[in-house]
Scaffold this active site. Structure first.
Site, PDB file in Angstrom:
ATOM      1  N   GLU A 175      -0.714 -20.365   3.622  1.00 37.42           N
ATOM      2  CA  GLU A 175      -1.214 -19.164   4.275  1.00 37.42           C
ATOM      3  C   GLU A 175      -2.732 -19.259   4.192  1.00 37.42           C
ATOM      4  O   GLU A 175      -3.308 -19.298   3.087  1.00 37.42           O
ATOM      5  CB  GLU A 175      -0.718 -17.888   3.578  1.00 37.42           C
ATOM      6  N   HIS A 214      -4.938 -11.645   5.317  1.00 36.92           N
ATOM      7  CA  HIS A 214      -5.891 -10.959   4.456  1.00 36.92           C
ATOM      8  C   HIS A 214      -7.054 -10.401   5.266  1.00 36.92           C
ATOM      9  O   HIS A 214      -7.817 -11.142   5.854  1.00 36.92           O
ATOM     10  CB  HIS A 214      -6.440 -11.837   3.323  1.00 36.92           C
ATOM     11  N   HIS A 263       0.816  -1.222   0.000  1.00 37.19           N
ATOM     12  CA  HIS A 263       0.000   0.000   0.000  1.00 37.19           C
ATOM     13  C   HIS A 263       0.846   1.267   0.000  1.00 37.19           C
ATOM     14  O   HIS A 263       0.398   2.314  -0.437  1.00 37.19           O
ATOM     15  CB  HIS A 263      -0.963  -0.007   1.180  1.00 37.19           C
ATOM     16  N   ARG A 317       1.122  -2.712 -10.641  1.00 33.77           N
ATOM     17  CA  ARG A 317       0.316  -1.567 -10.211  1.00 33.77           C
ATOM     18  C   ARG A 317       0.862  -0.896  -8.946  1.00 33.77           C
ATOM     19  O   ARG A 317       0.586   0.249  -8.681  1.00 33.77           O
ATOM     20  CB  ARG A 317      -1.140  -1.971 -10.001  1.00 33.77           C
ATOM     21  N   ARG A 352       2.922  -7.787  -8.836  1.00 32.41           N
ATOM     22  CA  ARG A 352       1.831  -8.135  -9.762  1.00 32.41           C
ATOM     23  C   ARG A 352       2.297  -8.030 -11.195  1.00 32.41           C
ATOM     24  O   ARG A 352       3.180  -7.232 -11.519  1.00 32.41           O
ATOM     25  CB  ARG A 352       0.642  -7.198  -9.530  1.00 32.41           C
ATOM     26  N   GLU A 363       5.039 -12.370  -2.678  1.00 39.76           N
ATOM     27  CA  GLU A 363       3.746 -12.915  -3.136  1.00 39.76           C
ATOM     28  C   GLU A 363       3.722 -12.847  -4.644  1.00 39.76           C
ATOM     29  O   GLU A 363       4.088 -11.812  -5.231  1.00 39.76           O
ATOM     30  CB  GLU A 363       2.625 -12.019  -2.612  1.00 39.76           C
ATOM     31  N   HIS A 391       3.836  -7.962  -3.005  1.00 36.24           N
ATOM     32  CA  HIS A 391       3.223  -8.714  -4.107  1.00 36.24           C
ATOM     33  C   HIS A 391       3.671  -8.055  -5.414  1.00 36.24           C
ATOM     34  O   HIS A 391       3.322  -6.907  -5.681  1.00 36.24           O
ATOM     35  CB  HIS A 391       1.695  -8.637  -3.946  1.00 36.24           C
TER      36      HIS A 391
HETATM   37  N1  PXP Z   1      -1.931 -12.267   2.338  1.00 27.37           N
HETATM   38  C1  PXP Z   1      -2.155 -12.258   1.004  1.00 27.37           C
HETATM   39  C2  PXP Z   1      -1.951 -13.529   0.247  1.00 27.37           C
HETATM   40  C3  PXP Z   1      -2.555 -11.093   0.341  1.00 27.37           C
HETATM   41  O1  PXP Z   1      -2.751 -11.112  -0.987  1.00 27.37           O
HETATM   42  C4  PXP Z   1      -2.679  -9.912   1.092  1.00 27.37           C
HETATM   43  C5  PXP Z   1      -3.049  -8.640   0.392  1.00 27.37           C
HETATM   44  O2  PXP Z   1      -2.026  -8.175  -0.390  1.00 27.37           O
HETATM   45  C6  PXP Z   1      -2.445  -9.957   2.471  1.00 27.37           C
HETATM   46  C7  PXP Z   1      -2.086 -11.150   3.062  1.00 27.37           C
HETATM   47  C8  PXP Z   1      -2.561  -8.747   3.342  1.00 27.37           C
HETATM   48  O3  PXP Z   1      -3.896  -8.364   3.390  1.00 27.37           O
HETATM   49  P1  PXP Z   1      -4.278  -6.981   4.031  1.00 27.37           P
HETATM   50  O4  PXP Z   1      -3.644  -5.919   3.211  1.00 27.37           O
HETATM   51  O5  PXP Z   1      -5.772  -6.983   3.964  1.00 27.37           O
HETATM   52  O6  PXP Z   1      -3.767  -7.004   5.430  1.00 27.37           O
END
Ligand code: PXP
Length: 423
Positions: free
Chosen positions: A334, A374, A193, A232, A228, A253, A226
């Site tokens: 996970e 998540h 983020h 992005r 992607r 990720e 992550h």
């Molecule tokens: N785990 C995975 C596999 C995810 O894709 C994400 C989001 O990028 C998260 C954890 C973290 O989720 P959040 O940003 O909602 O804490």
């Protein structure tokens, strides 16, 4: 493997069996003999009675028997036979009240210590009588047997009995401390983020690489990003720098697409988490269909493992997905906590919570290490963390958004200081 565990009789759940094996390995480490070999045999009362009768002339079951294969007075012995060593009470060199670690000097690193045999039936009866769990009783019996192998013997004299009781107390204490330290849940922070905010302006700030360092300084046990396909948020440059700067653990990720797989193999993060990825989604929407993509996933896992990169699969709390994840060689799963976090009412949240609790138990029993993430935030995380079966939580959005709220006041004051400063 330092502890060879055989389960011949009596009932015990797979998770408790795995826990006992981990405890035995840990105890060998605590005693200063991490490379020594211990054989641990679990039997029922009938078998225990046979053994007790044969080796000690007592026609009744007992709780624990120890057969030392190593004698401090001689060179270590190995034998292909069945329990040719010394049964409980064998004299060894260690003196009265010998300290646990003092034995390290006399025991060769790879010595075959001997056998500890425990009756699960008697352990259960003693646990019921003593008002403790069977796991606690098993742990004490294991310690008792191990100390016999290490030369302690409570039957020799009152002072030796006192020494053994003290050694048992010390070992149990160390075991508890060690387990508590290792089972303390870890937090891995997802800094995607921060990159999203940077990309919104197309500049260089805020930098997720700097954010990752701040998270580590605050105690994060890992950094998650992550990469992607559409880039992005996180960019290749971020990962190259993170690889150099992250001191804890870098978890990448990624989707199983050739370009990203090549990138990961080249970058060598500390682990990868494979996730499904859809172009249009705002964030990862669901767990992987491990069963549906079994062959493809198995290939990627093998490739990563060959490169020394452990693989985690992001899955819904679903039995079939978990079993398949274990079968194709994943190291971790996970568990997708999204449905639990997004539940609309208490009943739904309760249902989802129990699904993920059961999934974590099942994964552990299948030999997987378990992470979760998540949607976790400051209200719903503690319950998941308290399960005791989950190693690490991966949290991003809640932490980054809170950072804005708790940091905003300071940021405004700093700006006021800057613009009101008399140059
Ligand atoms: N785990 C995975 C596999 C995810 O894709 C994400 C989001 O990028 C998260 C954890 C973290 O989720 P959040 O940003 O909602 O804490």
């Amino acid at each position: 493997m330092p502890t060879r565990l055989n389960h011949e009789g009596g009932s015990i759940a797979p998770a408790a069996l795995a826990q006992l094996q981990r405890r035995a390995d840990r105890l060998l480490r605590i005693c200063g003999h991490p490379g020594a070999e211990l054989s641990l045999l679990l039997v029922d009362d009938r078998r225990m009675e046979e053994l007790n009768s044969h080796y000690r002339g007592k026609r009744q079951p007992t709780n624990v028997l120890a057969f030392a294969l190593w004698d401090a007075a001689e060179t270590p012995r190995r034998s292909g036979g069945r329990w040719p060593g010394n049964k409980i009470g064998t004299k060894t060199n260690w003196g009265h009240g010998a300290k646990l670690n003092a034995q390290r000097h006399s025991l060769p690193g790879d010595a075959l210590l001997g056998d500890v045999v425990i009756s699960l039936d008697t352990a259960q009866r003693e646990a019921d009588l003593g008002g403790v769990s069977r796991e606690q009783r098993l742990s004490w019996l294991l310690i008792h047997g191990l100390l016999h192998l290490l030369g302690f013997d409570h039957e020799r004299s009152p002072s030796e009995e006192a020494a053994m009781v003290e050694a048992e107390r010390q070992l149990q204490l160390r075991l508890n401390q060690d387990e508590r330290r290792d089972t303390m849940i870890k937090l891995a922070v997802n800094v995607d983020h921060v990159a999203t905010l940077r990309q919104a302006r197309g500049g260089s700030e805020p930098d997720p690489v700097l954010a990752a360092s701040i998270c580590e300084l605050a105690g994060a046990a890992g950094i998650v990003v992550h990469l992607r396909e559409d880039r992005r948020h996180i960019q290749d440059r971020d990962l190259r720098l993170l690889r150099q700067t992250v001191k804890s653990k870098l978890n990448l990720e990624m989707a199983i697409v050739p370009e990203i797989i090549d990138f990961a193999l080249d970058l060598k993060p500390d682990m990868v988490t494979l996730v499904p990825e859809k172009r249009q989604e705002l964030t990862t929407e669901g767990g992987l269909d491990v069963q549906g993509h079994k062959k493809k996933l198995a290939k990627v896992i093998a490739k990563m493992n060959q490169a020394g990169i452990p693989v985690s699969l992001f899955v819904d709390p679903d039995t079939n997905q978990i079993k398949t994840a274990a079968a194709i060689g994943a190291t971790f799963i996970e568990i997708h906590t999204g449905p639990y976090c997004d539940a609309n009412n208490e009943a739904e949240q309760y249902r989802e919570f129990h699904l993920l609790a059961a999934a974590a138990e099942e994964a552990l029993a299948a030999g997987l290490r378990v992470n979760a993430g998540h949607g976790l935030n400051y209200l719903n995380s503690s319950r998941v963390a308290a399960l005791g079966t989950i190693e690490e939580l991966s949290i991003g959005h809640a932490i980054i958004t809170r950072a804005i709220m708790v940091g905003l006041k300071k940021a405004v004051r700093e700006m006021l200081t800057v613009i009101r400063r008399n140059e």
